[in-house]
Design a protein around this motif. Structure first.
Motif, PDB file in Angstrom:
ATOM      1  N   CYS A  80      15.300  -2.465  -8.897  1.00  0.00           N
ATOM      2  CA  CYS A  80      16.790  -2.303  -9.223  1.00  0.00           C
ATOM      3  C   CYS A  80      17.451  -0.989  -9.087  1.00  0.00           C
ATOM      4  CB  CYS A  80      17.396  -3.023 -10.551  1.00  0.00           C
ATOM      5  SG  CYS A  80      16.774  -1.948 -12.024  1.00  0.00           S
ATOM      6  N   GLY A  81      16.522   0.164  -8.874  1.00  0.00           N
ATOM      7  CA  GLY A  81      17.033   1.355  -8.654  1.00  0.00           C
ATOM      8  C   GLY A  81      17.274   1.994  -9.997  1.00  0.00           C
ATOM      9  N   GLY A  82      17.060   1.602 -10.994  1.00  0.00           N
ATOM     10  CA  GLY A  82      17.313   2.312 -12.462  1.00  0.00           C
ATOM     11  C   GLY A  82      18.668   1.721 -12.995  1.00  0.00           C
ATOM     12  N   ALA A  83      19.044   0.365 -12.680  1.00  0.00           N
ATOM     13  CA  ALA A  83      20.100  -0.130 -13.119  1.00  0.00           C
ATOM     14  C   ALA A  83      19.738  -1.020 -14.479  1.00  0.00           C
ATOM     15  CB  ALA A  83      20.796  -1.074 -12.262  1.00  0.00           C
ATOM     16  N   LEU A  84      18.519  -0.655 -14.826  1.00  0.00           N
ATOM     17  CA  LEU A  84      18.177  -1.803 -16.402  1.00  0.00           C
ATOM     18  C   LEU A  84      18.237  -3.245 -16.192  1.00  0.00           C
ATOM     19  CD1 LEU A  84      16.866  -1.080 -18.993  1.00  0.00           C
ATOM     20  CD2 LEU A  84      19.170  -0.946 -19.975  1.00  0.00           C
ATOM     21  N   THR A  85      17.805  -3.607 -14.839  1.00  0.00           N
ATOM     22  CA  THR A  85      17.903  -5.180 -14.675  1.00  0.00           C
ATOM     23  C   THR A  85      16.800  -5.811 -14.058  1.00  0.00           C
ATOM     24  OG1 THR A  85      18.730  -4.934 -12.283  1.00  0.00           O
ATOM     25  CG2 THR A  85      20.437  -4.971 -14.284  1.00  0.00           C
ATOM     26  N   CYS A  86      15.577  -5.007 -14.074  1.00  0.00           N
ATOM     27  CA  CYS A  86      14.486  -5.781 -13.370  1.00  0.00           C
ATOM     28  C   CYS A  86      13.035  -5.420 -14.028  1.00  0.00           C
ATOM     29  CB  CYS A  86      14.322  -5.276 -11.814  1.00  0.00           C
ATOM     30  SG  CYS A  86      13.721  -3.474 -11.617  1.00  0.00           S
ATOM     31  N   ALA A  87      12.848  -4.761 -14.850  1.00  0.00           N
ATOM     32  CA  ALA A  87      11.545  -4.323 -15.556  1.00  0.00           C
ATOM     33  C   ALA A  87      10.467  -3.980 -14.702  1.00  0.00           C
ATOM     34  CB  ALA A  87      11.161  -5.254 -16.543  1.00  0.00           C
ATOM     35  N   THR A  88      10.651  -3.602 -13.510  1.00  0.00           N
ATOM     36  CA  THR A  88       9.723  -3.282 -12.414  1.00  0.00           C
ATOM     37  C   THR A  88       9.444  -1.770 -12.557  1.00  0.00           C
ATOM     38  OG1 THR A  88      10.791  -3.124 -10.588  1.00  0.00           O
ATOM     39  CG2 THR A  88      10.086  -5.102 -11.070  1.00  0.00           C
ATOM     40  N   CYS A  89       9.741  -0.944 -13.463  1.00  0.00           N
ATOM     41  CA  CYS A  89       9.174   0.405 -13.782  1.00  0.00           C
ATOM     42  C   CYS A  89       8.564   0.603 -15.044  1.00  0.00           C
ATOM     43  CB  CYS A  89      10.637   1.273 -13.489  1.00  0.00           C
ATOM     44  SG  CYS A  89      11.631   0.941 -14.726  1.00  0.00           S
ATOM     45  N   HIS A  90       8.156  -0.711 -15.583  1.00  0.00           N
ATOM     46  CA  HIS A  90       7.597  -0.598 -16.849  1.00  0.00           C
ATOM     47  C   HIS A  90       6.253   0.395 -16.759  1.00  0.00           C
ATOM     48  CE1 HIS A  90       4.979  -3.127 -19.581  1.00  0.00           C
ATOM     49  NE2 HIS A  90       5.358  -2.149 -20.334  1.00  0.00           N
ATOM     50  N   VAL A  91       6.338   1.203 -17.706  1.00  0.00           N
ATOM     51  CA  VAL A  91       5.174   2.158 -18.018  1.00  0.00           C
ATOM     52  C   VAL A  91       4.731   2.113 -19.753  1.00  0.00           C
ATOM     53  CG1 VAL A  91       5.612   3.724 -16.256  1.00  0.00           C
ATOM     54  CG2 VAL A  91       6.560   4.164 -18.591  1.00  0.00           C
ATOM     55  N   TYR A  92       3.607   2.488 -19.857  1.00  0.00           N
ATOM     56  CA  TYR A  92       2.970   2.922 -21.235  1.00  0.00           C
ATOM     57  C   TYR A  92       2.990   4.193 -21.487  1.00  0.00           C
ATOM     58  CZ  TYR A  92       1.074  -2.033 -20.391  1.00  0.00           C
ATOM     59  OH  TYR A  92       0.897  -3.317 -20.247  1.00  0.00           O
ATOM     60  N   VAL A  93       3.879   4.543 -22.616  1.00  0.00           N
ATOM     61  CA  VAL A  93       3.730   5.882 -23.038  1.00  0.00           C
ATOM     62  C   VAL A  93       2.664   6.281 -24.032  1.00  0.00           C
ATOM     63  CG1 VAL A  93       5.131   7.690 -24.271  1.00  0.00           C
ATOM     64  CG2 VAL A  93       6.379   6.057 -22.766  1.00  0.00           C
TER      65      VAL A  93
ATOM     66  N   GLU B 152       1.350  -6.937 -20.042  1.00  0.00           N
ATOM     67  CA  GLU B 152       1.585  -6.967 -21.682  1.00  0.00           C
ATOM     68  C   GLU B 152       2.275  -5.909 -22.193  1.00  0.00           C
ATOM     69  OE1 GLU B 152      -1.862  -6.157 -24.883  1.00  0.00           O
ATOM     70  OE2 GLU B 152      -2.320  -5.599 -22.943  1.00  0.00           O
ATOM     71  N   ARG B 153       3.051  -6.388 -22.971  1.00  0.00           N
ATOM     72  CA  ARG B 153       3.988  -5.436 -23.796  1.00  0.00           C
ATOM     73  C   ARG B 153       3.043  -4.840 -24.806  1.00  0.00           C
ATOM     74  NH1 ARG B 153      10.026  -6.811 -25.846  1.00  0.00           N
ATOM     75  NH2 ARG B 153      10.423  -4.674 -26.846  1.00  0.00           N
ATOM     76  N   ARG B 154       3.316  -3.368 -24.828  1.00  0.00           N
ATOM     77  CA  ARG B 154       2.579  -2.685 -25.940  1.00  0.00           C
ATOM     78  C   ARG B 154       3.414  -1.928 -26.859  1.00  0.00           C
ATOM     79  NH1 ARG B 154      -2.214  -0.294 -21.958  1.00  0.00           N
ATOM     80  NH2 ARG B 154      -3.087  -2.279 -21.439  1.00  0.00           N
ATOM     81  N   PRO B 155       3.023  -1.496 -27.890  1.00  0.00           N
ATOM     82  CA  PRO B 155       3.928  -0.566 -28.625  1.00  0.00           C
ATOM     83  C   PRO B 155       4.566   0.756 -27.805  1.00  0.00           C
ATOM     84  CG  PRO B 155       2.090  -0.890 -29.994  1.00  0.00           C
ATOM     85  CD  PRO B 155       1.808  -1.625 -28.660  1.00  0.00           C
ATOM     86  N   GLY B 156       3.811   1.208 -26.816  1.00  0.00           N
ATOM     87  CA  GLY B 156       4.296   2.302 -26.087  1.00  0.00           C
ATOM     88  C   GLY B 156       4.883   1.915 -24.904  1.00  0.00           C
ATOM     89  N   SER B 157       5.375   0.562 -24.477  1.00  0.00           N
ATOM     90  CA  SER B 157       5.911  -0.037 -23.559  1.00  0.00           C
ATOM     91  C   SER B 157       7.463   0.596 -23.336  1.00  0.00           C
ATOM     92  CB  SER B 157       5.991  -1.391 -23.479  1.00  0.00           C
ATOM     93  OG  SER B 157       4.843  -1.931 -23.123  1.00  0.00           O
ATOM     94  N   ARG B 158       7.773   1.196 -22.222  1.00  0.00           N
ATOM     95  CA  ARG B 158       9.016   1.637 -21.878  1.00  0.00           C
ATOM     96  C   ARG B 158       9.370   1.200 -20.589  1.00  0.00           C
ATOM     97  NH1 ARG B 158      11.434   5.386 -25.696  1.00  0.00           N
ATOM     98  NH2 ARG B 158      13.249   4.843 -24.239  1.00  0.00           N
TER      99      ARG B 158
ATOM    100  N   PRO C  35       8.994  18.661 -22.801  1.00  0.00           N
ATOM    101  CA  PRO C  35       8.098  19.548 -21.885  1.00  0.00           C
ATOM    102  C   PRO C  35       7.013  18.922 -21.155  1.00  0.00           C
ATOM    103  CG  PRO C  35       7.621  20.165 -24.129  1.00  0.00           C
ATOM    104  CD  PRO C  35       8.683  19.282 -24.209  1.00  0.00           C
ATOM    105  N   GLU C  36       6.288  17.786 -21.830  1.00  0.00           N
ATOM    106  CA  GLU C  36       5.516  17.026 -20.946  1.00  0.00           C
ATOM    107  C   GLU C  36       5.341  15.705 -21.718  1.00  0.00           C
ATOM    108  OE1 GLU C  36       1.719  19.231 -21.501  1.00  0.00           O
ATOM    109  OE2 GLU C  36       1.292  18.172 -23.724  1.00  0.00           O
ATOM    110  N   LEU C  37       4.799  14.699 -20.340  1.00  0.00           N
ATOM    111  CA  LEU C  37       4.751  13.366 -21.174  1.00  0.00           C
ATOM    112  C   LEU C  37       3.937  12.638 -20.299  1.00  0.00           C
ATOM    113  CD1 LEU C  37       6.131  11.012 -22.259  1.00  0.00           C
ATOM    114  CD2 LEU C  37       7.651  10.725 -20.286  1.00  0.00           C
ATOM    115  N   THR C  38       2.871  11.944 -20.727  1.00  0.00           N
ATOM    116  CA  THR C  38       2.030  11.324 -19.896  1.00  0.00           C
ATOM    117  C   THR C  38       2.081   9.694 -19.865  1.00  0.00           C
ATOM    118  OG1 THR C  38       0.084  12.789 -20.416  1.00  0.00           O
ATOM    119  CG2 THR C  38      -0.688  10.588 -19.857  1.00  0.00           C
TER     120      THR C  38
END
Length: 108
Positions: free
Chosen positions: A41-54, A79-85, A97-100
């Protein structure tokens, strides 16, 4: 700027990318060609295909997800986890300053 380290589903480092202030983690991933961030969706918050685990120790340093983001995470294929974003909702800045983040094993 934020230094973002992207991990594969197995935990191996894919790349570390310098994201400009105001740039989303999703945009930085696309710019760097990170495999596993589809961003249909290019960042429009409509698809969830940019899911990551922080990474667990970094979750509290981020602004909390909005209700819209939480709702869209219900549609994430992995799978949805506590760090899912959704990486389209995480924005680089001097206060971060940093993120993994780890890419899940699937976005579909």
């Amino acid at each position: 700027m934020t230094s973002i380290t992207f991990l594969s589903p197995s935990g191996a480092t894919l790349a570390t990318v310098q994201a400009r202030n105001g740039e989303s983690v999703m945009r930085a991933a696309l710019r760097a060609g990170i495999e596993g961030i589809e961003a249909e969706c290019g960042g429009a918050l409509t698809c969830a295909t940019c899911h990551v685990y922080v990474r667990d120790d970094q979750v509290a340093s981020l602004p909390p997800p909005t209700e819209d983001e939480l709702g869209m995470l219900d549609y994430a294929a992995a799978e949805r986890r506590p760090g899912s974003r959704l990486s389209c909702q995480l924005v680089a800045g001097d206060d971060l300053p940093e993120l993994t983040v780890q890419v899940p094993d699937t976005q579909y």
